[in-house]
Design an enzyme around this catalytic site. Structure first.
Site, PDB file in Angstrom:
ATOM      1  N   SER A 141       0.796  -1.300  -0.146  1.00 53.16           N
ATOM      2  CA  SER A 141      -0.130  -0.109  -0.007  1.00 53.16           C
ATOM      3  C   SER A 141       0.911   1.116  -0.012  1.00 53.16           C
ATOM      4  CB  SER A 141      -0.950  -0.149   1.365  1.00 53.16           C
ATOM      5  OG  SER A 141      -1.209   1.289   1.445  1.00 53.16           O
ATOM      6  N   TYR A 151      -0.400   0.063  10.652  1.00 52.34           N
ATOM      7  CA  TYR A 151      -0.938  -0.448   9.192  1.00 52.34           C
ATOM      8  C   TYR A 151       0.196  -0.190   8.282  1.00 52.34           C
ATOM      9  CZ  TYR A 151      -3.589  -0.717   4.948  1.00 52.34           C
ATOM     10  OH  TYR A 151      -4.076  -1.323   3.676  1.00 52.34           O
TER      11      TYR A 151
HETATM   12  N1  LIG Z   1      -8.832  -0.409   0.302  1.00 46.04           N
HETATM   13  C1  LIG Z   1      -7.826   0.129   0.041  1.00 46.04           C
HETATM   14  O1  LIG Z   1      -7.677   1.499   0.075  1.00 46.04           O
HETATM   15  C2  LIG Z   1      -6.299  -0.550   0.258  1.00 46.04           C
HETATM   16  C3  LIG Z   1      -5.221   0.481  -0.393  1.00 46.04           C
HETATM   17  C4  LIG Z   1      -3.933  -0.335  -0.381  1.00 46.04           C
HETATM   18  C5  LIG Z   1      -3.976  -1.489   0.038  1.00 46.04           C
HETATM   19  N2  LIG Z   1      -4.961  -2.356   0.423  1.00 46.04           N
HETATM   20  C6  LIG Z   1      -4.616  -3.625   0.636  1.00 46.04           C
HETATM   21  O2  LIG Z   1      -5.426  -4.444  -0.017  1.00 46.04           O
HETATM   22  C7  LIG Z   1      -5.812  -5.584   0.524  1.00 46.04           C
HETATM   23  C8  LIG Z   1      -7.489  -5.855   0.519  1.00 46.04           C
HETATM   24  O3  LIG Z   1      -8.103  -4.487   1.042  1.00 46.04           O
HETATM   25  P1  LIG Z   1      -9.476  -4.416   0.934  1.00 46.04           P
HETATM   26  O4  LIG Z   1      -9.785  -3.085   0.845  1.00 46.04           O
HETATM   27  O5  LIG Z   1     -10.012  -5.449  -0.122  1.00 46.04           O
HETATM   28  O6  LIG Z   1      -9.824  -4.911   2.501  1.00 46.04           O
HETATM   29  P2  LIG Z   1     -10.667  -6.136   2.952  1.00 46.04           P
HETATM   30  O7  LIG Z   1     -10.835  -5.982   4.487  1.00 46.04           O
HETATM   31  O8  LIG Z   1     -12.132  -6.333   2.165  1.00 46.04           O
HETATM   32  O9  LIG Z   1     -10.089  -7.361   2.655  1.00 46.04           O
HETATM   33  C9  LIG Z   1      -9.302  -7.995   3.346  1.00 46.04           C
HETATM   34  C10 LIG Z   1      -9.581  -9.456   3.350  1.00 46.04           C
HETATM   35  O10 LIG Z   1      -8.906 -10.303   4.183  1.00 46.04           O
HETATM   36  C11 LIG Z   1      -9.564 -11.202   5.137  1.00 46.04           C
HETATM   37  N3  LIG Z   1      -8.744 -11.699   6.068  1.00 46.04           N
HETATM   38  C12 LIG Z   1      -8.596 -10.768   7.162  1.00 46.04           C
HETATM   39  N4  LIG Z   1      -7.818 -11.617   8.299  1.00 46.04           N
HETATM   40  C13 LIG Z   1      -7.509 -12.703   7.330  1.00 46.04           C
HETATM   41  C14 LIG Z   1      -6.833 -13.943   7.946  1.00 46.04           C
HETATM   42  N5  LIG Z   1      -6.235 -13.985   9.179  1.00 46.04           N
HETATM   43  N6  LIG Z   1      -6.894 -14.983   7.145  1.00 46.04           N
HETATM   44  C15 LIG Z   1      -7.269 -14.854   5.973  1.00 46.04           C
HETATM   45  N7  LIG Z   1      -8.065 -13.878   5.705  1.00 46.04           N
HETATM   46  C16 LIG Z   1      -8.265 -12.655   6.564  1.00 46.04           C
HETATM   47  C17 LIG Z   1     -10.754 -10.405   5.393  1.00 46.04           C
HETATM   48  O11 LIG Z   1     -11.936 -11.393   5.732  1.00 46.04           O
HETATM   49  C18 LIG Z   1     -11.402  -9.662   3.990  1.00 46.04           C
HETATM   50  O12 LIG Z   1     -11.746 -10.539   2.991  1.00 46.04           O
HETATM   51  C19 LIG Z   1      -5.555  -5.646   1.882  1.00 46.04           C
HETATM   52  O13 LIG Z   1      -4.121  -6.230   2.000  1.00 46.04           O
HETATM   53  C20 LIG Z   1      -5.175  -3.986   2.443  1.00 46.04           C
HETATM   54  O14 LIG Z   1      -4.196  -3.793   3.255  1.00 46.04           O
HETATM   55  C21 LIG Z   1      -6.142  -1.698   0.546  1.00 46.04           C
END
Ligand SMILES: NC(=O)c1ccc[n+]([C@@H]2O[C@H](COP(=O)([O-])OP(=O)(O)OC[C@H]3O[C@@H](n4cnc5c(N)ncnc54)[C@H](O)[C@@H]3O)[C@@H](O)[C@H]2O)c1
Length: 480
Positions: A141, A151
């Site tokens: 990220s 984070y």
């Molecule tokens: N949304 C944003 O703005 C953004 C920006 C940059 C990076 N990210 C990264 O992208 C990824 C997805 O983000 P998102 O917005 O889709 O979030 P999200 O919370 O929808 O997705 C995360 C998923 O991981 C699962 N999860 C959590 N803990 C877990 C575990 N111990 N084992 C297995 N699964 C687990 C959750 O159930 C969820 O489905 C993350 O790594 C986040 O840090 C997101």
């Protein structure tokens, strides 16, 4: 119909029950992949898997046994594994707290999922990437470069993990990359980030809108696919399944990886080039690495009758695209001669920097010393012009124009030595002329700086060093 880059390929996406991971899973399935949805959110995960005809495996990425069970279930269903996306993270609904105050238990749990989770699943999965290699994409990220507390710290770790794993797994033809998205509009973002903060973030984004998960899909699938290598195969190149296979069938192998560790792993790592290279093979290292690394690797290669040369490149992507690179080669002349014909395809300048391995790198370092000192000097000239009320973009145009005509800094690099010139040397008259003109113009520029209150430290050094540097120092008592 979309392209089918992933036909007969199996890819695991962690955290694919929703958000970005779900978008990856759906896009991979649409391009023919067997997709394994790995998540803790069973209900949503099963739904996504059912929608795309994939497999759902309830997984906790932080747990070693759970990750092993994920790999085993995938191999049971599909035979082997080609790709892994480490996307799962505690993000939606995460605690908002500071590094200094976040309770230890929460912090440790968070890191075990958001950082160690990617390593844990990789360790369980990579031994099953037995189809000649594989590809891993870690979800980082832009938070890694901003203040984002624990984070952001976990994402800094993901970046480091990606580099380290790329080095350790490269020898097995497993590519490891990371994607670092900015703010993406997912349900998790909407629930985690207060509304006012969202508005403020969006306002500061150049696009003035959140990214969408679909914006990231193209990059993720490209990194997982063989598309990058496919482009050159289409043009007639042969693809090798591993470094060992590559070295066994090649006379000259060029290496363009990132740093010393990666070069070492490619050459001497398990199943690296040296494991199969035939006597007489030439290995050229194009990555900019320490001269000592090149010397050390050359010795290890020589023990197997393989010649390693350092051959750093100048000219960037533009030079590569137009076949106009400069390559500086260090090592035995005989081996250098054998490079001339094949290297002419990408470089229109090939220089034998010296008979010792490491000479090419030293030449590249001197070249880049000049390059970046000039950049720093450019910033000083721009400050003077700006303070004088000038348009610095126009100044830039003039600089590029006249450098193209005169040759810029390289125009005075025609002598074979930096020694002081004798007065009867043919260069003496030319360089005293350059000195006179240079000192006059530097003095006027420094005076203008004084008048405008602009500090010009590089200008001061230039006025002092130009004459001795050119080899025409002033006589004692004489001043610039
Ligand atoms: N949304 C944003 O703005 C953004 C920006 C940059 C990076 N990210 C990264 O992208 C990824 C997805 O983000 P998102 O917005 O889709 O979030 P999200 O919370 O929808 O997705 C995360 C998923 O991981 C699962 N999860 C959590 N803990 C877990 C575990 N111990 N084992 C297995 N699964 C687990 C959750 O159930 C969820 O489905 C993350 O790594 C986040 O840090 C997101």
């Amino acid at each position: 119909m979309s392209s089918q880059r992933f036909e007969n390929k199996t890819v695991i996406v962690t955290g694919a029950a929703g958000g970005i991971g779900e978008a990856y899973a759906r896009a991979l399935a649409a391009e023919g992949a067997n997709v394994v949805v790995a998540d803790l959110a069973d209900e949503k995960g099963k739904q996504v898997a059912a929608d795309i005809g994939g497999l759902y495996v309830s997984t906790d990425v932080a747990d070693e046994e759970s990750a092993k069970a994920l790999a085993a279930a995938t191999v049971d269903a599909y035979g082997s594994i080609d790709g892994l996306v480490n996307n799962a993270a505690i993000y939606g609904g995460m605690k908002l707290d500071f590094l200094i105050t976040v309770p230890w238990d929460y912090y440790k749990k968070f890191m075990s999922v958001n950082l160690d989770g990617a390593l844990n699943v990789t360790r369980a999965v990579y031994p099953h990437m037995t189809n000649g290699g594989g590809a891993i994409v870690n979800q980082s990220s832009t938070a890694a470069w901003l203040y984002s507390g624990f984070y952001g710290l976990a994402k800094v770790g993901v970046n480091g993990l990606t580099q380290q794993l790329a080095t350790e797994l490269g020898g097995q033809n497993i590519r490891v990359n990371a994607i670092a998205p900015g703010p993406i509009d997912t349900e998790a973002t909407r629930t985690t980030t207060p509304k006012e903060m969202v508005a403020d973030i969006v306002n500061r984004l150049p696009l003035k809108r959140f990214g969408k998960p679909e914006d990231l899909v193209g990059m993720c699938l490209f990194l997982l696919s063989d598309e990058a290598i496919g482009k050159v195969v289409d043009k007639g190149a042969k693809a090798a399944g591993s470094l060992a296979e590559l070295a066994a069938g090649t006379d000259i192998v060029g290496i363009c990886v990132l740093n010393d560790e990666q070069v070492r792993s490619v050459v001497t790592g398990p199943d690296g080039l040296l494991s199969t290279a035939r006597p007489g093979t030439i290995i050229t290292v194009h990555s900019t690495i320490g001269p000592d690394t090149a010397v050390d690797l050359a010795e290890q290669c020589a023990a197997r009758d393989v010649v390693l040369l350092d051959a750093p490149i100048s000219g960037g992507a533009m030079g590569a695209a137009s076949g106009r690179l400069a390559i500086m080669v260090g090592g035995p002349r005989e081996a250098y001669e054998k490079l001339k014909e094949p290297f002419r395809l990408t470089a229109d300048m090939l220089v034998h920097a010296g008979p010792e391995v490491g000479a090419g790198t030293k030449m590249k370092l001197a070249r880049n010393l000049l390059h970046f000192i000039s950049f720093t000097a450019t910033t000083e000239a721009a400050r003077l012009a700006e303070a004088a009320g000038l348009d610095i973009t126009k100044l830039g145009k003039v600089v590029r124009h006249t450098d193209a005509v005169t040759g810029g800094a390289g125009a005075i690099m025609l002598r074979e030595t930096t020694a002081t010139l004798d007065t009867d040397d043919p260069w003496y008259g030319i360089f005293t002329g350059v000195r006179t003109l240079g000192e006059k113009d530097l003095s006027l520029a420094l005076a203008l700086g004084d008048e405008l209150g602009v500090d010009l430290p590089l200008g001061q050094i230039a006025l002092r060093e130009l004459a001795p540097g050119l080899g025409v120092p002033h006589l004692e008592g004489e001043t610039a």
